[in-house]
Motif scaffolding. Structure first.
Motif, PDB file in Angstrom:
ATOM      1  N   ALA A   1     -16.650 -68.351  -8.901  1.00  0.00           N
ATOM      2  CA  ALA A   1     -16.424 -67.528  -7.616  1.00  0.00           C
ATOM      3  C   ALA A   1     -17.794 -67.159  -6.999  1.00  0.00           C
ATOM      4  O   ALA A   1     -17.924 -67.178  -5.761  1.00  0.00           O
ATOM      5  CB  ALA A   1     -15.542 -66.337  -7.832  1.00  0.00           C
TER       6      ALA A   1
ATOM      7  N   GLY B   1      -8.893 -58.685  -2.166  1.00  0.00           N
ATOM      8  CA  GLY B   1      -8.153 -59.170  -3.275  1.00  0.00           C
ATOM      9  C   GLY B   1      -8.302 -58.192  -4.316  1.00  0.00           C
ATOM     10  O   GLY B   1      -9.173 -57.687  -4.529  1.00  0.00           O
TER      11      GLY B   1
ATOM     12  N   GLN C   1      -8.559 -59.163  -7.712  1.00  0.00           N
ATOM     13  CA  GLN C   1      -9.526 -59.675  -8.612  1.00  0.00           C
ATOM     14  C   GLN C   1     -10.637 -60.178  -8.047  1.00  0.00           C
ATOM     15  O   GLN C   1     -10.831 -61.001  -7.105  1.00  0.00           O
ATOM     16  CB  GLN C   1      -8.778 -60.798  -9.492  1.00  0.00           C
ATOM     17  N   GLN C   2     -11.949 -59.368  -8.269  1.00  0.00           N
ATOM     18  CA  GLN C   2     -13.029 -59.615  -7.796  1.00  0.00           C
ATOM     19  C   GLN C   2     -14.295 -60.159  -8.688  1.00  0.00           C
ATOM     20  O   GLN C   2     -15.460 -60.299  -8.132  1.00  0.00           O
ATOM     21  CB  GLN C   2     -13.748 -58.508  -7.001  1.00  0.00           C
TER      22      GLN C   2
ATOM     23  N   GLN D   1     -13.875 -65.464 -11.707  1.00  0.00           N
ATOM     24  CA  GLN D   1     -12.192 -65.707 -11.449  1.00  0.00           C
ATOM     25  C   GLN D   1     -12.305 -66.707 -10.164  1.00  0.00           C
ATOM     26  O   GLN D   1     -12.366 -66.157  -8.849  1.00  0.00           O
ATOM     27  CB  GLN D   1     -11.558 -64.536 -11.094  1.00  0.00           C
TER      28      GLN D   1
ATOM     29  N   SER E   1      -9.886 -65.899  -7.490  1.00  0.00           N
ATOM     30  CA  SER E   1      -9.924 -65.015  -6.616  1.00  0.00           C
ATOM     31  C   SER E   1     -10.136 -65.497  -5.128  1.00  0.00           C
ATOM     32  O   SER E   1     -10.230 -64.840  -4.074  1.00  0.00           O
ATOM     33  CB  SER E   1     -10.978 -63.978  -6.930  1.00  0.00           C
ATOM     34  N   TRP E   2     -10.590 -66.618  -4.998  1.00  0.00           N
ATOM     35  CA  TRP E   2     -10.810 -67.415  -3.736  1.00  0.00           C
ATOM     36  C   TRP E   2      -9.211 -67.950  -3.116  1.00  0.00           C
ATOM     37  O   TRP E   2      -9.286 -68.092  -1.717  1.00  0.00           O
ATOM     38  CB  TRP E   2     -11.702 -68.446  -3.619  1.00  0.00           C
TER      39      TRP E   2
END
Length: 108
Positions: free
Chosen positions: A4, A63, A65-66, A70, A73-74
């Motif tokens: 990410a 979002g 989950q940052q 992860q 998360s995109w």
């Protein structure tokens, strides 16, 4: 490797460089000011780039989950907020700078 974080680095630096080098007359992604839905924690000494969704009424929601590891998360993201260094939270309704990565989503 943090996928990410790598994707964010690509969006902030590599995509822009490639577009400039290819002669694009408008190489930068659109930037807008949006109202925050929910809250975001500022980070002392660091600019924070939370991924999220931007709607047609210019509301940004980060979002869930940052974490930089992860890649999921995109998923469904069309924007990245630019939160300057600071302390304490940005509260619901605060104005934030947002880098638009894709089409705006319908307002809720």
């Amino acid at each position: 490797m943090n996928p990410a974080a790598a994707m964010l680095g690509f969006e902030l630096f590599v995509r822009l460089a490639v577009r400039i080098l290819s002669g694009d007359p408008q190489p930068e992604r659109p930037r807008v000011r949006a109202r925050l839905r929910g809250s975001l924690q500022r980070v002392k000494g660091l600019t924070y780039f939370p991924r999220g969704r931007l709607t047609t009424d210019l509301v940004f929601e980060a979002g869930g989950q940052q974490s930089s590891m992860q890649i999921a998360s995109w998923s469904g993201v069309n924007a990245v907020a630019v939160v300057p260094p600071g302390e304490g939270p940005l509260e619901d309704g605060a104005e934030v700078a947002v880098l638009q990565l894709g089409p705006l989503l319908p307002a809720r």
